[in-house]
Design a protein around this motif. Sequence first.
Motif, PDB file in Angstrom:
ATOM      1  N   SER A  80      -7.367   5.392   4.774  1.00 28.94           N
ATOM      2  CA  SER A  80      -6.312   5.257   3.756  1.00 28.94           C
ATOM      3  C   SER A  80      -5.784   3.821   3.659  1.00 28.94           C
ATOM      4  CB  SER A  80      -5.157   6.229   4.041  1.00 28.94           C
ATOM      5  OG  SER A  80      -5.595   7.573   3.937  1.00 28.94           O
ATOM      6  N   ASN A  81      -6.682   2.859   3.749  1.00 25.14           N
ATOM      7  CA  ASN A  81      -6.275   1.460   3.599  1.00 25.14           C
ATOM      8  C   ASN A  81      -5.774   1.157   2.188  1.00 25.14           C
ATOM      9  OD1 ASN A  81      -6.889   0.892   6.244  1.00 25.14           O
ATOM     10  ND2 ASN A  81      -8.885  -0.008   5.810  1.00 25.14           N
ATOM     11  N   ARG A  82      -6.057   2.041   1.253  1.00 27.05           N
ATOM     12  CA  ARG A  82      -5.561   1.860  -0.123  1.00 27.05           C
ATOM     13  C   ARG A  82      -4.046   1.962  -0.212  1.00 27.05           C
ATOM     14  NH1 ARG A  82      -7.762   6.737   0.682  1.00 27.05           N
ATOM     15  NH2 ARG A  82      -6.576   8.620   0.179  1.00 27.05           N
ATOM     16  N   THR A  83      -3.420   2.519   0.799  1.00 30.11           N
ATOM     17  CA  THR A  83      -1.968   2.718   0.745  1.00 30.11           C
ATOM     18  C   THR A  83      -1.179   1.570   1.355  1.00 30.11           C
ATOM     19  OG1 THR A  83      -1.876   3.867   2.881  1.00 30.11           O
ATOM     20  CG2 THR A  83      -2.346   5.210   0.934  1.00 30.11           C
ATOM     21  N   ASP A  84      -1.881   0.590   1.929  1.00 29.06           N
ATOM     22  CA  ASP A  84      -1.200  -0.479   2.669  1.00 29.06           C
ATOM     23  C   ASP A  84      -1.215  -1.785   1.869  1.00 29.06           C
ATOM     24  OD1 ASP A  84      -0.228  -2.351   4.459  1.00 29.06           O
ATOM     25  OD2 ASP A  84      -1.320  -1.529   6.170  1.00 29.06           O
ATOM     26  N   PRO A  85      -0.075  -2.255   1.382  1.00 25.44           N
ATOM     27  CA  PRO A  85      -0.035  -3.494   0.595  1.00 25.44           C
ATOM     28  C   PRO A  85       0.006  -4.760   1.438  1.00 25.44           C
ATOM     29  CG  PRO A  85       2.153  -2.545   0.691  1.00 25.44           C
ATOM     30  CD  PRO A  85       1.246  -1.591   1.438  1.00 25.44           C
ATOM     31  N   ILE A 117      -4.486   4.370 -16.560  1.00 23.25           N
ATOM     32  CA  ILE A 117      -5.004   3.546 -15.470  1.00 23.25           C
ATOM     33  C   ILE A 117      -4.108   3.769 -14.259  1.00 23.25           C
ATOM     34  CG2 ILE A 117      -5.507   1.223 -14.642  1.00 23.25           C
ATOM     35  CD1 ILE A 117      -5.905   0.389 -17.558  1.00 23.25           C
ATOM     36  N   MET A 118      -4.722   4.105 -13.148  1.00 21.95           N
ATOM     37  CA  MET A 118      -4.000   4.282 -11.895  1.00 21.95           C
ATOM     38  C   MET A 118      -4.557   3.316 -10.868  1.00 21.95           C
ATOM     39  SD  MET A 118      -3.830   8.450 -11.979  1.00 21.95           S
ATOM     40  CE  MET A 118      -5.165   8.642 -13.157  1.00 21.95           C
ATOM     41  N   ILE A 119      -3.689   2.771 -10.037  1.00 20.56           N
ATOM     42  CA  ILE A 119      -4.125   1.792  -9.042  1.00 20.56           C
ATOM     43  C   ILE A 119      -3.655   2.206  -7.652  1.00 20.56           C
ATOM     44  CG2 ILE A 119      -4.136  -0.109 -10.713  1.00 20.56           C
ATOM     45  CD1 ILE A 119      -1.479  -1.068  -9.430  1.00 20.56           C
ATOM     46  N   SER A 120      -4.397   1.766  -6.658  1.00 24.99           N
ATOM     47  CA  SER A 120      -3.979   2.023  -5.283  1.00 24.99           C
ATOM     48  C   SER A 120      -2.735   1.210  -4.972  1.00 24.99           C
ATOM     49  CB  SER A 120      -5.106   1.662  -4.309  1.00 24.99           C
ATOM     50  OG  SER A 120      -5.497   0.314  -4.477  1.00 24.99           O
ATOM     51  N   GLU A 121      -1.930   1.726  -4.061  1.00 34.24           N
ATOM     52  CA  GLU A 121      -0.687   1.047  -3.695  1.00 34.24           C
ATOM     53  C   GLU A 121      -0.951  -0.341  -3.119  1.00 34.24           C
ATOM     54  OE1 GLU A 121       1.104   3.888  -1.114  1.00 34.24           O
ATOM     55  OE2 GLU A 121       1.503   5.318  -2.728  1.00 34.24           O
ATOM     56  N   SER A 122      -2.170  -0.567  -2.636  1.00 34.75           N
ATOM     57  CA  SER A 122      -2.524  -1.871  -2.072  1.00 34.75           C
ATOM     58  C   SER A 122      -2.531  -2.983  -3.116  1.00 34.75           C
ATOM     59  CB  SER A 122      -3.905  -1.796  -1.411  1.00 34.75           C
ATOM     60  OG  SER A 122      -4.898  -1.458  -2.376  1.00 34.75           O
ATOM     61  N   LEU A 123      -2.595  -2.630  -4.397  1.00 35.77           N
ATOM     62  CA  LEU A 123      -2.592  -3.642  -5.456  1.00 35.77           C
ATOM     63  C   LEU A 123      -1.176  -4.052  -5.867  1.00 35.77           C
ATOM     64  CD1 LEU A 123      -5.654  -2.432  -7.525  1.00 35.77           C
ATOM     65  CD2 LEU A 123      -5.376  -4.694  -6.477  1.00 35.77           C
ATOM     66  N   HIS A 124      -0.175  -3.515  -5.187  1.00 33.31           N
ATOM     67  CA  HIS A 124       1.196  -4.031  -5.259  1.00 33.31           C
ATOM     68  C   HIS A 124       1.406  -4.866  -4.001  1.00 33.31           C
ATOM     69  CE1 HIS A 124       2.417  -1.642  -8.711  1.00 33.31           C
ATOM     70  NE2 HIS A 124       2.020  -0.526  -8.114  1.00 33.31           N
ATOM     71  N   ASN A 125       0.890  -6.079  -4.007  1.00 38.40           N
ATOM     72  CA  ASN A 125       0.882  -6.841  -2.760  1.00 38.40           C
ATOM     73  C   ASN A 125       1.379  -8.267  -2.983  1.00 38.40           C
ATOM     74  OD1 ASN A 125      -1.436  -8.865  -3.111  1.00 38.40           O
ATOM     75  ND2 ASN A 125      -2.396  -6.928  -3.692  1.00 38.40           N
ATOM     76  N   ASP A 126       1.569  -8.955  -1.879  1.00 43.27           N
ATOM     77  CA  ASP A 126       1.953 -10.367  -1.906  1.00 43.27           C
ATOM     78  C   ASP A 126       1.045 -11.138  -0.950  1.00 43.27           C
ATOM     79  OD1 ASP A 126       3.408 -12.566  -2.722  1.00 43.27           O
ATOM     80  OD2 ASP A 126       4.932 -12.329  -1.176  1.00 43.27           O
ATOM     81  N   ILE A 127      -0.247 -10.782  -0.998  1.00 42.15           N
ATOM     82  CA  ILE A 127      -1.229 -11.387  -0.103  1.00 42.15           C
ATOM     83  C   ILE A 127      -1.822 -12.628  -0.758  1.00 42.15           C
ATOM     84  CG2 ILE A 127      -3.367 -11.012   1.168  1.00 42.15           C
ATOM     85  CD1 ILE A 127      -0.983  -9.285   2.097  1.00 42.15           C
TER      86      ILE A 127
END
Length: 329
Positions: A199-204, A265-275
Amino acid sequence: MSIPSQSFEQYTVAFYNVENLFDAIKDSHVLDEDFTEFGQKKWTENRYQKKLTKISDAISKIGFELTGKLPAIVGLAEVENKKVLHDLITQPKLAQSNYDFIHYNSPDERGIDVALLYDTRVFKPSHSEPLVVYLENEEGVRDTTRDILYVEGVLAGTPVHIYVNHWPSRRDGAETTDAKRVEVASQLIQHLEKKDPNSNRTDPYLEIQEAHHVIIMGDFNDDPENNSIKEGILPKGFDNITAPLKKFHRGTLNHQFKWNLFDQIMISESLHNDIYDCLYFHKADIFDDIMLRQWKGKYRGQPARTFVGRNYKGGYSDHFPVFALFRRN
């Protein structure tokens, strides 16, 4: 039209149900007789070429006012085959944009498939496959439908996993067919969880190469509040970035003067990031420009369709496209 200037990179990811993009040639393997010169639609080469011109014109404008460039990625629904995709990307409005496409023939009886257009300069696919959707009717006989297209690749330096969908229609009634779409959602998530068991998609907060960035797009034949989306997809680590766009007076298609937002369009929570150096979601919208609308009569403001029943109207599509803008940190 002025081209915007900004100090950051922006990329458009879009989805467009193009309403029966068929060539005018009879294919003995699918039920496409309607889309031939002597079929019910009286689909001629001239009408086909007009359709290509309109769809390519629409795609060329999606997100352009915000980015100054054509979409990096466009998921498509209701395309017949590789020929129509080749004919589409070689249209004058798209020919200089370095587009290529990914497509597989699906078992849909009418021969309508999903596909992915991509700008080869910014998206590098590394793997693709059709995910076969298995459904049965009440008699236990297989009910064929469109495959889900899965594409893995790198978009502007960020690894992404893209799913392009066109779920079973509501032709036999929304409640009657609801279970089919719930089942398709389940099969999609099963594939996704095999690819991302941790579930790495959930980690921003994960670094680019550790994260599992996912974009799910398509014509789901359901609205954001329906079970297949709200219960089947979103709790698995996703944000429906198009859901807020649905209003009483706005959507992507109109049926009996009621707006729906089947295109999402749905995106994984990981695409709300500041990386650093990673893509992140900025905004989403419906491309419902006046050029795509009926401009007079009682259907004014609705999508300008190619057909209404058997009647040829010569418009773009019965759906508006949706799109998302991603920026790079």
